[in-house]
Scaffold this motif. Structure first.
Motif, PDB file in Angstrom:
ATOM      1  N   ASP A  50       0.839  -1.198   0.000  1.00 47.14           N
ATOM      2  CA  ASP A  50       0.000   0.000   0.000  1.00 47.14           C
ATOM      3  C   ASP A  50       0.874   1.249   0.000  1.00 47.14           C
ATOM      4  O   ASP A  50       1.919   1.287   0.664  1.00 47.14           O
ATOM      5  CB  ASP A  50      -0.906   0.017   1.233  1.00 47.14           C
ATOM      6  N   PRO A  51       0.466   2.285  -0.726  1.00 46.94           N
ATOM      7  CA  PRO A  51       1.259   3.508  -0.781  1.00 46.94           C
ATOM      8  C   PRO A  51       1.337   4.177   0.592  1.00 46.94           C
ATOM      9  O   PRO A  51       0.428   4.038   1.416  1.00 46.94           O
ATOM     10  CB  PRO A  51       0.511   4.388  -1.786  1.00 46.94           C
ATOM     11  N   PRO A  52       2.418   4.934   0.837  1.00 44.94           N
ATOM     12  CA  PRO A  52       2.611   5.537   2.156  1.00 44.94           C
ATOM     13  C   PRO A  52       1.927   6.890   2.299  1.00 44.94           C
ATOM     14  O   PRO A  52       1.693   7.598   1.318  1.00 44.94           O
ATOM     15  CB  PRO A  52       4.129   5.707   2.224  1.00 44.94           C
ATOM     16  N   ASP A  53       1.641   7.238   3.529  1.00 41.78           N
ATOM     17  CA  ASP A  53       1.257   8.603   3.876  1.00 41.78           C
ATOM     18  C   ASP A  53       2.478   9.387   4.357  1.00 41.78           C
ATOM     19  O   ASP A  53       2.505  10.613   4.284  1.00 41.78           O
ATOM     20  CB  ASP A  53       0.193   8.593   4.969  1.00 41.78           C
ATOM     21  N   VAL A  54       3.455   8.665   4.866  1.00 44.21           N
ATOM     22  CA  VAL A  54       4.700   9.283   5.308  1.00 44.21           C
ATOM     23  C   VAL A  54       5.836   8.313   5.054  1.00 44.21           C
ATOM     24  O   VAL A  54       5.693   7.096   5.238  1.00 44.21           O
ATOM     25  CB  VAL A  54       4.638   9.671   6.803  1.00 44.21           C
ATOM     26  N   VAL A  55       6.953   8.846   4.576  1.00 46.21           N
ATOM     27  CA  VAL A  55       8.162   8.048   4.371  1.00 46.21           C
ATOM     28  C   VAL A  55       9.206   8.551   5.358  1.00 46.21           C
ATOM     29  O   VAL A  55       9.617   9.717   5.303  1.00 46.21           O
ATOM     30  CB  VAL A  55       8.701   8.180   2.929  1.00 46.21           C
ATOM     31  N   ILE A  56       9.617   7.677   6.280  1.00 48.71           N
ATOM     32  CA  ILE A  56      10.667   8.004   7.241  1.00 48.71           C
ATOM     33  C   ILE A  56      11.927   7.281   6.811  1.00 48.71           C
ATOM     34  O   ILE A  56      11.904   6.066   6.607  1.00 48.71           O
ATOM     35  CB  ILE A  56      10.282   7.574   8.667  1.00 48.71           C
ATOM     36  N   VAL A  57      13.019   8.014   6.667  1.00 44.92           N
ATOM     37  CA  VAL A  57      14.285   7.388   6.302  1.00 44.92           C
ATOM     38  C   VAL A  57      15.252   7.557   7.460  1.00 44.92           C
ATOM     39  O   VAL A  57      15.553   8.662   7.895  1.00 44.92           O
ATOM     40  CB  VAL A  57      14.859   7.973   4.989  1.00 44.92           C
ATOM     41  N   SER A  58      15.695   6.419   8.003  1.00 47.64           N
ATOM     42  CA  SER A  58      16.542   6.411   9.188  1.00 47.64           C
ATOM     43  C   SER A  58      17.741   5.518   8.935  1.00 47.64           C
ATOM     44  O   SER A  58      17.601   4.327   8.704  1.00 47.64           O
ATOM     45  CB  SER A  58      15.755   5.887  10.392  1.00 47.64           C
ATOM     46  N   SER A  59      18.917   6.100   8.959  1.00 47.91           N
ATOM     47  CA  SER A  59      20.113   5.304   8.734  1.00 47.91           C
ATOM     48  C   SER A  59      21.323   6.109   9.162  1.00 47.91           C
ATOM     49  O   SER A  59      21.317   7.340   9.066  1.00 47.91           O
ATOM     50  CB  SER A  59      20.240   4.929   7.252  1.00 47.91           C
ATOM     51  N   PRO A  60      22.378   5.443   9.629  1.00 47.77           N
ATOM     52  CA  PRO A  60      23.597   6.195   9.948  1.00 47.77           C
ATOM     53  C   PRO A  60      24.108   6.978   8.748  1.00 47.77           C
ATOM     54  O   PRO A  60      24.552   8.115   8.888  1.00 47.77           O
ATOM     55  CB  PRO A  60      24.580   5.097  10.353  1.00 47.77           C
ATOM     56  N   HIS A  61      24.038   6.378   7.562  1.00 49.05           N
ATOM     57  CA  HIS A  61      24.465   7.114   6.372  1.00 49.05           C
ATOM     58  C   HIS A  61      23.255   7.840   5.777  1.00 49.05           C
ATOM     59  O   HIS A  61      22.121   7.361   5.877  1.00 49.05           O
ATOM     60  CB  HIS A  61      25.101   6.189   5.338  1.00 49.05           C
ATOM     61  N   GLU A 105      15.369  11.034   9.536  1.00 45.77           N
ATOM     62  CA  GLU A 105      15.687  10.706  10.925  1.00 45.77           C
ATOM     63  C   GLU A 105      17.199  10.597  11.100  1.00 45.77           C
ATOM     64  O   GLU A 105      17.848   9.740  10.491  1.00 45.77           O
ATOM     65  CB  GLU A 105      15.010   9.394  11.343  1.00 45.77           C
ATOM     66  N   ILE A 106      17.746  11.445  11.954  1.00 44.14           N
ATOM     67  CA  ILE A 106      19.192  11.469  12.190  1.00 44.14           C
ATOM     68  C   ILE A 106      19.534  10.575  13.370  1.00 44.14           C
ATOM     69  O   ILE A 106      19.090  10.818  14.497  1.00 44.14           O
ATOM     70  CB  ILE A 106      19.679  12.903  12.495  1.00 44.14           C
ATOM     71  N   ARG A 107      20.314   9.566  13.108  1.00 40.63           N
ATOM     72  CA  ARG A 107      20.839   8.729  14.187  1.00 40.63           C
ATOM     73  C   ARG A 107      22.271   9.141  14.521  1.00 40.63           C
ATOM     74  O   ARG A 107      22.643   9.259  15.678  1.00 40.63           O
ATOM     75  CB  ARG A 107      20.775   7.261  13.783  1.00 40.63           C
ATOM     76  N   ASP A 108      23.076   9.333  13.501  1.00 41.57           N
ATOM     77  CA  ASP A 108      24.429   9.888  13.644  1.00 41.57           C
ATOM     78  C   ASP A 108      24.550  11.019  12.639  1.00 41.57           C
ATOM     79  O   ASP A 108      23.989  10.943  11.541  1.00 41.57           O
ATOM     80  CB  ASP A 108      25.506   8.838  13.356  1.00 41.57           C
ATOM     81  N   ILE A 109      25.271  12.065  13.011  1.00 46.39           N
ATOM     82  CA  ILE A 109      25.423  13.190  12.108  1.00 46.39           C
ATOM     83  C   ILE A 109      26.583  12.902  11.155  1.00 46.39           C
ATOM     84  O   ILE A 109      27.752  13.021  11.518  1.00 46.39           O
ATOM     85  CB  ILE A 109      25.670  14.503  12.886  1.00 46.39           C
ATOM     86  N   GLY A 149      13.551  14.264  12.356  1.00 45.43           N
ATOM     87  CA  GLY A 149      13.505  13.646  13.671  1.00 45.43           C
ATOM     88  C   GLY A 149      14.910  13.205  14.032  1.00 45.43           C
ATOM     89  O   GLY A 149      15.658  12.743  13.171  1.00 45.43           O
ATOM     90  N   SER A 150      15.289  13.366  15.281  1.00 49.74           N
ATOM     91  CA  SER A 150      16.649  12.984  15.646  1.00 49.74           C
ATOM     92  C   SER A 150      16.691  12.301  16.998  1.00 49.74           C
ATOM     93  O   SER A 150      15.935  12.637  17.919  1.00 49.74           O
ATOM     94  CB  SER A 150      17.576  14.196  15.665  1.00 49.74           C
ATOM     95  N   LEU A 151      17.608  11.346  17.099  1.00 54.93           N
ATOM     96  CA  LEU A 151      17.887  10.689  18.364  1.00 54.93           C
ATOM     97  C   LEU A 151      18.761  11.564  19.247  1.00 54.93           C
ATOM     98  O   LEU A 151      19.013  11.225  20.409  1.00 54.93           O
ATOM     99  CB  LEU A 151      18.575   9.341  18.133  1.00 54.93           C
ATOM    100  N   LEU A 152      19.261  12.673  18.700  1.00 48.57           N
ATOM    101  CA  LEU A 152      20.127  13.601  19.422  1.00 48.57           C
ATOM    102  C   LEU A 152      19.322  14.846  19.778  1.00 48.57           C
ATOM    103  O   LEU A 152      18.831  15.557  18.894  1.00 48.57           O
ATOM    104  CB  LEU A 152      21.329  13.978  18.561  1.00 48.57           C
TER     105      LEU A 152
END
Length: 424
Positions: A110-121, A142-146, A182-185
Motif C-alpha cells: 500500500d502507498p505511504p502517507d509518510v516516508v521516514i528514512v533512518s540510517s547512519p548514512h 531521521e538522524i541517528r548519527d550526524i 527527527g533525531s535521536l540527538l
C-alpha cells in the motif's frame, strides 16, 4: 455541532526505511521494531524496509523477502553481502538505495502517507525523497548519527575525502527537502541551523526502552552460557561485574577501559573486579592481545550472542560501561547509545567516559560521567561505584530505570513522533 472526532489522529501507512533495521530473529537494533509495534497498536500500518544483507543481522544467510512480526511488516531489499568497512559495504549501501527506488513501481505494498528514512548514512534519503514525491507523502529524515561530522571527528577521515564531501552534499539536500527532521540527538537542531538557512520542523525522538516488557532470556548458546557461568562465578566471589555489550571498534574506547583495568591491577584491586566484553569488532584481536600482555585475568571476551541473551547478561551484572571516544565536537549535540537504554532498562549504574551534552546519564543521575576517556578517570569511576553499597548502586540504577520509563518509553516516543508528523 461536534461529531465526537476531535483530537483523533487519522490512521496512516508509515514506510520506515532503515538499512540496518533489526527485530526479533532479525538483528539486535530493535528501534524499528519497537516503533512499528507502537504504531500498529495505535492503528497505523507500518512497513519496515531493511537491507537483505547487513552486518548487524543475526544470521549471515540474509533475510527472507518478507516477514511480519507482531503486525510490523518487514520487506528485505536486495543488497549484496560484504565484510568490513571497505568497497563491499559501500556497494551494499548503493544496492539498498537503488532497491528502494524500485519500490515506486511495486503494487503489492500500500502507498505511504509518510516516508521516514533512518540510517547512519544519509544516502537513502534520495530514494526516500523520490518515493515521497511519487506518492504525495510526507518525508521525514531521521538522524541517528550526524554524517559526515561523525566520520570526520570519530574515524579521523579527512574532510576533503570524496566520501565525506558527497555525504555533506546529501546531508544538506536532506534538510532542504524534508517536511520534518527527527533525531535521536536532543541538540541536533543546533547543527541543522548551521547547515541551511530555513531549517525544517524538528522533533526529538530518542532511542527508547520497553521497561518491564522485555527482560531477556537465559543464555542457551554456547558463548552466552559460558559468559553467564563466568558472571555467576564472579558473583559468588563478591566481585563488581562491569559489562560492555556491542561492537568492539576504535570508537568504543575499550582500549581505555582495559588500560583502566591494568591500572587498577597495579593498585591491587583486580581480584575484586570482573569485566565482561560481549561482542566483536575490528579491535577485538588487539584488545585480546593487550589483555594477554598485561595478564588481565579478570577480563573475559564473549563473542556476539543473540540480543535476548545479551540483555540477560546485562541484568546480572553490576555496572554498564557505555564506551565511546571523547569527541566533544560530535557529542555536543547529544548521544544516542543503544547500550545506555539497555543499561537503564536493567537498572544498572552506568559509566559514560566522555563529555557529552544532553546525556541521559547526567539527567537521570544514574551513573558516573567522567568528562574524558582517560584511563585514570575511568578507573576512578569504577572505584567510586565499587565503594558504594549494593543498595546504593541499586538505587542509582533504579533512578535510570524510572527516568527511562518516563522519558524513553517507546510507546510515548512513537506517539510524539506521529503527532509531529501530523503537524509538519
Amino acid at each position: 455541532m461536534s461529531d465526537g472526532l476531535e483530537g483523533i489522529v487519522p490512521c496512516m501507512h508509515v514506510w520506515y526505511l532503515n538499512h540496518y533495521a533489526g527485530g526479533p530473529g532479525i538483528g539486535k537494533f530493535m528501534r524499528a521494531y519497537h516503533l512499528g509495534c507502537a504504531w500498529v497498536a495505535a492503528g497505523h500500518e507500518t512497513t519496515v524496509f531493511v537491507a537483505q544483507y547487513h552486518h548487524q543481522l543475526e544470521s549471515h544467510a540474509g533475510l527472507e523477502p518478507e516477514n511480519t512480526i507482531n503486525g510490523v511488516r518487514y520487506v528485505a531489499l536486495p543488497a549484496r553481502q560484504y565484510e568490513g568497512n571497505g568497497v563491499g559495504r559501500l556497494l551494499n549501501m548503493a544496492d539498498y538505495c537503488f532497491s528502494a527506488l524500485r519500490l515506486a513501481w511495486r503494487r503489492d505494498i500500500d502507498p505511504p502517507d509518510v516516508v521516514i528514512v533512518s540510517s547512519p548514512h544519509p544516502f537513502a534519503v534520495v530514494p526516500a525523497w523520490w518515493l515521497a514525491r511519487r506518492h504525495r507523502a510526507k518525508l521525514v529524515f531521521e538522524i541517528r548519527d550526524i554524517w559526515p561530522l561523525s566520520v570526520v571527528e570519530i574515524n579521523g577521515t579527512s574532510a576533503w575525502h570524496p566520501f565525506v564531501i558527497v555525504c555533506g552534499m546529501v546531508e544538506r539536500f536532506a534538510y532542504r527537502v524534508s517536511d520534518l527532521v527527527g533525531s535521536l540527538l536532543a541538540g541536533a537542531h543546533e547543527h541543522i541551523q548551521t547547515m541551511v538557512q530555513t531549517p525544517p520542523s524538528f522533533v526529538y525522538v530518542p532511542n527508547g526502552t520497553n521497561t518491564g516488557k522485555f527482560v531477556g532470556s537465559k543464555p542457551t548458546s554456547t558463548f552466552g552460557a559460558e559468559a553467564f557461568s563466568k558472571i555467576e562465578a564472579w558473583r559468588r566471589e563478591g566481585r563488581l561485574i562491569v559489562i560492555h555489550p556491542g561492537a568492539q571498534g576504535a570508537p568504543n574506547a575499550l582500549d581505555r577501559l582495559l588500560n583502566a583495568i591494568s591500572f587498577l591491577k597495579e593498585q591491587g584491586v583486580s581480584e575484586e573486579l570482573g569485566v565482561m566484553l560481549v561482542g566483536e569488532g575490528r579491535e577485538t584481536s588487539k584488545l585480546k592481545a593487550f589483555a594477554d600482555e598485561r595478564a588481565l585475568d579478570n577480563v573475559v571476551f564473549c563473542p556476539t550472542v543473540p540480543y535476548e541473551e545479551a540483555v540477560w547478561l546485562i541484568r546480572h551484572s553490576d555496572v554498564g560501561y557505555a564506551g565511546a571516544r571523547d569527541t566533544p565536537s560530535v557529542y555536543r549535540y547529544g548521544i544516542s547509545f543503544n547500550k545506555i537504554m539497555d543499561f537503564m532498562q536493567a537498572a544498572l549504574p552506568i559509566i559514560l567516559p566522555i563529555n557529552a551534552s544532553y546525556n541521559p546519564v547526567s539527567e537521570a543521575q544514574c551513573g558516573v560521567v567522567t568528562g574524558s576517556d582517560r584511563a585514570r578517570d575511568i578507573a576512578d569511576a569504577i572505584l567510586s561505584l565499587k565503594a558504594l553499597t549494593p543498595a546504593q548502586r541499586a538505587e542509582m540504577g533504579e533512578r535510570g530505570r524510572r527516568y527511562a520509563a518516563k522519558i524513553h518509553d517507546y510507546d510515548r516516543i512513537a506517539s510524539n513522533y506521529i503527532e509531529a508528523i501530523e503537524r509538519a
